[in-house]
Design a protein around this motif. Structure first.
Motif, PDB file in Angstrom:
ATOM      1  N   GLY A   1       0.686  -0.924  -0.448  1.00  0.00           N
ATOM      2  CA  GLY A   1       0.189   0.097  -0.381  1.00  0.00           C
ATOM      3  C   GLY A   1       0.949   1.569  -0.140  1.00  0.00           C
ATOM      4  N   ASN A   2       2.076   1.002   0.937  1.00  0.00           N
ATOM      5  CA  ASN A   2       2.697   2.430   0.733  1.00  0.00           C
ATOM      6  C   ASN A   2       3.200   2.501  -0.890  1.00  0.00           C
ATOM      7  N   LEU A   3       3.974   1.242  -1.150  1.00  0.00           N
ATOM      8  CA  LEU A   3       4.349   1.195  -2.670  1.00  0.00           C
ATOM      9  C   LEU A   3       2.927   1.785  -3.535  1.00  0.00           C
ATOM     10  N   VAL A   4       1.966   2.033  -3.595  1.00  0.00           N
ATOM     11  CA  VAL A   4       0.796   2.358  -4.514  1.00  0.00           C
ATOM     12  C   VAL A   4       1.031   3.848  -4.028  1.00  0.00           C
ATOM     13  N   ALA A   5       1.225   4.038  -3.069  1.00  0.00           N
ATOM     14  CA  ALA A   5       0.618   5.513  -3.094  1.00  0.00           C
ATOM     15  C   ALA A   5       1.912   6.356  -3.502  1.00  0.00           C
ATOM     16  N   GLN A   6       3.260   5.676  -3.668  1.00  0.00           N
ATOM     17  CA  GLN A   6       4.510   6.039  -3.978  1.00  0.00           C
ATOM     18  C   GLN A   6       4.795   5.896  -5.368  1.00  0.00           C
ATOM     19  N   LEU A   7       3.667   5.017  -6.332  1.00  0.00           N
ATOM     20  CA  LEU A   7       3.407   5.284  -7.607  1.00  0.00           C
ATOM     21  C   LEU A   7       2.469   6.626  -7.946  1.00  0.00           C
ATOM     22  N   LEU A   8       1.178   6.410  -6.860  1.00  0.00           N
ATOM     23  CA  LEU A   8       0.670   7.903  -7.244  1.00  0.00           C
ATOM     24  C   LEU A   8       1.563   8.985  -6.593  1.00  0.00           C
ATOM     25  N   SER A   9       1.916   9.251  -6.119  1.00  0.00           N
ATOM     26  CA  SER A   9       3.099  10.502  -5.891  1.00  0.00           C
ATOM     27  C   SER A   9       3.397  11.099  -6.841  1.00  0.00           C
ATOM     28  N   HIS A  10       4.386   9.767  -7.807  1.00  0.00           N
ATOM     29  CA  HIS A  10       5.634   9.554  -8.876  1.00  0.00           C
ATOM     30  C   HIS A  10       4.368  10.568  -9.971  1.00  0.00           C
ATOM     31  N   MET A  11       3.475   9.420 -10.197  1.00  0.00           N
ATOM     32  CA  MET A  11       1.991  10.295 -11.634  1.00  0.00           C
ATOM     33  C   MET A  11       1.810  11.392 -10.821  1.00  0.00           C
ATOM     34  N   VAL A  12       1.598  12.262 -10.219  1.00  0.00           N
ATOM     35  CA  VAL A  12       1.210  13.426 -10.361  1.00  0.00           C
ATOM     36  C   VAL A  12       3.020  14.752  -9.884  1.00  0.00           C
ATOM     37  N   HIS A  13       3.799  13.903  -9.655  1.00  0.00           N
ATOM     38  CA  HIS A  13       5.127  14.758  -9.430  1.00  0.00           C
ATOM     39  C   HIS A  13       6.230  13.720  -9.909  1.00  0.00           C
ATOM     40  N   PRO A  14       6.116  13.658 -10.460  1.00  0.00           N
ATOM     41  CA  PRO A  14       6.984  12.553 -11.380  1.00  0.00           C
ATOM     42  C   PRO A  14       8.768  12.597 -10.701  1.00  0.00           C
ATOM     43  N   PHE A  15       9.089  12.036  -9.894  1.00  0.00           N
ATOM     44  CA  PHE A  15      10.669  12.102  -9.461  1.00  0.00           C
ATOM     45  C   PHE A  15      11.086  12.547  -9.758  1.00  0.00           C
ATOM     46  N   PRO A  16      12.092  13.091  -8.835  1.00  0.00           N
ATOM     47  CA  PRO A  16      12.818  14.494  -9.417  1.00  0.00           C
ATOM     48  C   PRO A  16      13.969  14.461  -9.383  1.00  0.00           C
ATOM     49  N   VAL A  17      14.564  12.585  -9.928  1.00  0.00           N
ATOM     50  CA  VAL A  17      15.768  12.378 -10.722  1.00  0.00           C
ATOM     51  C   VAL A  17      14.879  11.444 -11.576  1.00  0.00           C
ATOM     52  N   PRO A  18      15.272  11.998 -12.683  1.00  0.00           N
ATOM     53  CA  PRO A  18      14.490  10.976 -13.886  1.00  0.00           C
ATOM     54  C   PRO A  18      15.168   9.614 -14.312  1.00  0.00           C
ATOM     55  N   SER A  19      16.670   9.456 -14.075  1.00  0.00           N
ATOM     56  CA  SER A  19      17.357   8.513 -13.841  1.00  0.00           C
ATOM     57  C   SER A  19      17.166   7.176 -13.330  1.00  0.00           C
ATOM     58  N   LEU A  20      16.771   7.535 -12.002  1.00  0.00           N
ATOM     59  CA  LEU A  20      15.989   6.608 -10.873  1.00  0.00           C
ATOM     60  C   LEU A  20      15.049   6.315 -11.814  1.00  0.00           C
ATOM     61  N   VAL A  21      13.595   6.989 -11.646  1.00  0.00           N
ATOM     62  CA  VAL A  21      12.869   6.484 -11.847  1.00  0.00           C
ATOM     63  C   VAL A  21      12.221   7.197 -12.869  1.00  0.00           C
ATOM     64  N   PRO A  22      12.098   6.858 -14.398  1.00  0.00           N
ATOM     65  CA  PRO A  22      11.266   7.376 -15.443  1.00  0.00           C
ATOM     66  C   PRO A  22      10.216   7.773 -15.439  1.00  0.00           C
ATOM     67  N   PRO A  23       9.296   8.889 -15.678  1.00  0.00           N
ATOM     68  CA  PRO A  23       8.074   9.431 -15.887  1.00  0.00           C
ATOM     69  C   PRO A  23       7.448   8.900 -16.423  1.00  0.00           C
TER      70      PRO A  23
END
Length: 416
Positions: free
Chosen positions: A229-251
């Motif tokens: 569930g934490n990971l689901v929330a992480q993914l939702l965060s990434h989809m509304v605020h792309p992770f600030p290091v794209p090389s680690l987590v691409p949009p």
């Protein structure tokens, strides 16, 4: 002794003694106490649960109290071990259906590759993407697979063919120190290099893979329990605020005008580093299956891995809302309804340790910004309550929440 991918995991004589003591002394005493539960201070709604179910809860709770994580990890094995055992019993005709997800551009040779395990046939219409829990220390367990197989069969009775893809993501080693996770692998299915945001990267790759296979976002519902569930929330965060290091987590971008059909978080673990601050339940719910000391330790270990990316980002506070969703600004998820997901369901147990933090997360971060978001707090429920029924059973043990959540998922697909 277990082996996996050429890595050997050995238990010492001390470990074996601890395990024998647990099964011969600690567990029987705890089960006896469970039988006497009507005479012990526990909520009547919990005591009314099926005795088999309460003994199952006791087994999980007691094992995490008396057995160190370093002993539990090799005993449980990897997610692939659990999946293959389940396949032999529940889908021998289909066999194991495993998809390997791509590696990232910044993998550094560590092979932080996720996998999808399919329950039932692999299809591209009406797909559930499931992130299993386990405190980022354990991969998918057989009881989780049994829960989803039961759900799949129930939906088939209603005329729904729903495919379920289970994400197997990297775990942290229980033997890695809190300060430095970069130590040799010492437990089956775990990888001390799998620091944050490895799991977010793998979740992103899983969703991207389904989209590339032809799944429409409106045909996808994402579910996660506990750390999942934490990971689901992480993914939702990434989809509304792309992770600030794209090389680690691409949009990841959905096609314009499309949204995921639903997101369901079961007992989401949203506060990892200081869980006491949200209310008394984290310390007071002693008969929950989650154990105070172990959960706090696992949370601190995961959050401490954020420092491993300090050479890639100037201000580490920028990534805290991803790892600990309850610490995000109140309006962090304000664009969910417009751009990401149609419906949100969150469940918690009234008798679980995470109950306070889940309710704070939902009431402050989700409800004000999404018109179709529901929180269900189950009377007498504990952590991962709907899944815990399946530790010793293939069907729910008189659990009133199970048909409710299965209908919520079915309704989402019914109205596409």
């Amino acid at each position: 002794m277990n082996t996996r991918d050429g890595k050997t995991v050995s238990l010492t004589w001390t470990n074996y003694f601890s395990i024998i003591f647990f099964f011969t002394i600690s567990l029987p005493l705890a089960c006896f106490q469970t039988v006497l539960a009507p005479f012990i201070f526990r909520s009547n709604s919990y005591n009314s649960k099926n005795l088999t179910r309460r003994i199952g809860d006791t087994f999980v709770r007691t094992s995490t109290i008396y057995l160190p994580l370093a002993e539990i990890q090799p005993l449980v094995g990897s997610g692939l071990d659990q999946y293959q055992l389940w396949v032999k019993k529940y889908q021998p005709e289909l066999g194991a259906l495993v998809d390997e997800l791509p590696l990232g551009s910044d993998d550094g040779g560590r092979d932080e590759r996720g996998h999808l395990f399919w329950i039932g046939p692999k299809r591209t219409e009406k797909v559930i993407l499931y992130f299993p829990g386990g405190a980022y220390m354990f991969q998918v367990a057989e009881m989780m697979l049994r829960f989803w197989k039961y759900a799949q069969l129930e939906w088939e009775k209603q005329g729904f063919e729903i495919s379920i893809a289970v994400l197997s993501y990297c775990m942290l080693s229980s033997l890695a120190s809190k300060q430095n996770l970069l130590t040799p692998i010492q437990a089956v299915g775990s990888d001390p290099n799998a620091a944050f945001p490895t799991q977010l990267f793998q979740a992103t790759q899983a969703l991207q893979y389904l989209l590339s296979e032809g799944c429409n976002p409106s045909d996808i519902q994402i579910v996660g329990d506990s750390a999942g569930g934490n990971l689901v929330a992480q993914l939702l965060s990434h989809m509304v605020h792309p992770f600030p290091v794209p090389s680690l987590v691409p949009p990841i971008n959905l096609s314009p005008g499309t949204r995921l059909r639903g997101v369901f978080m079961i007992s989401p673990w949203v506060s990892l580093s200081n869980p006491d601050q949200w209310g008394p339940t984290f310390r007071s719910k002693d008969y929950d299956v989650s154990v105070y000391k172990n959960l706090q330790e696992a949370g601190e270990r995961y959050v401490n891995t954020i420092s491993n990316i300090k050479n890639k980002i100037h201000d580490l506070s920028q990534v805290v809302p991803y790892a600990e969703p309850v610490l995000a600004p109140d309006n962090w998820y304000s664009d969910l309804h417009n751009t990401v997901v149609d419906r949100i369901l969150v469940t918690a147990g009234k008798e679980e340790r995470l109950s306070d933090q889940i309710q704070v997360f939902f009431e402050q971060k989700i409800r004000p910004y999404h018109s179709d978001a529901i929180l269900l707090v189950q009377d007498g429920g504990i952590h991962d309550d709907v899944i815990m029924d399946f530790l010793f059973s293939d069907t729910p043990l008189e659990n009133g929440l199970t048909p409710v959540v299965l209908e919520w998922i079915a309704k989402g697909f019914r109205t596409v």
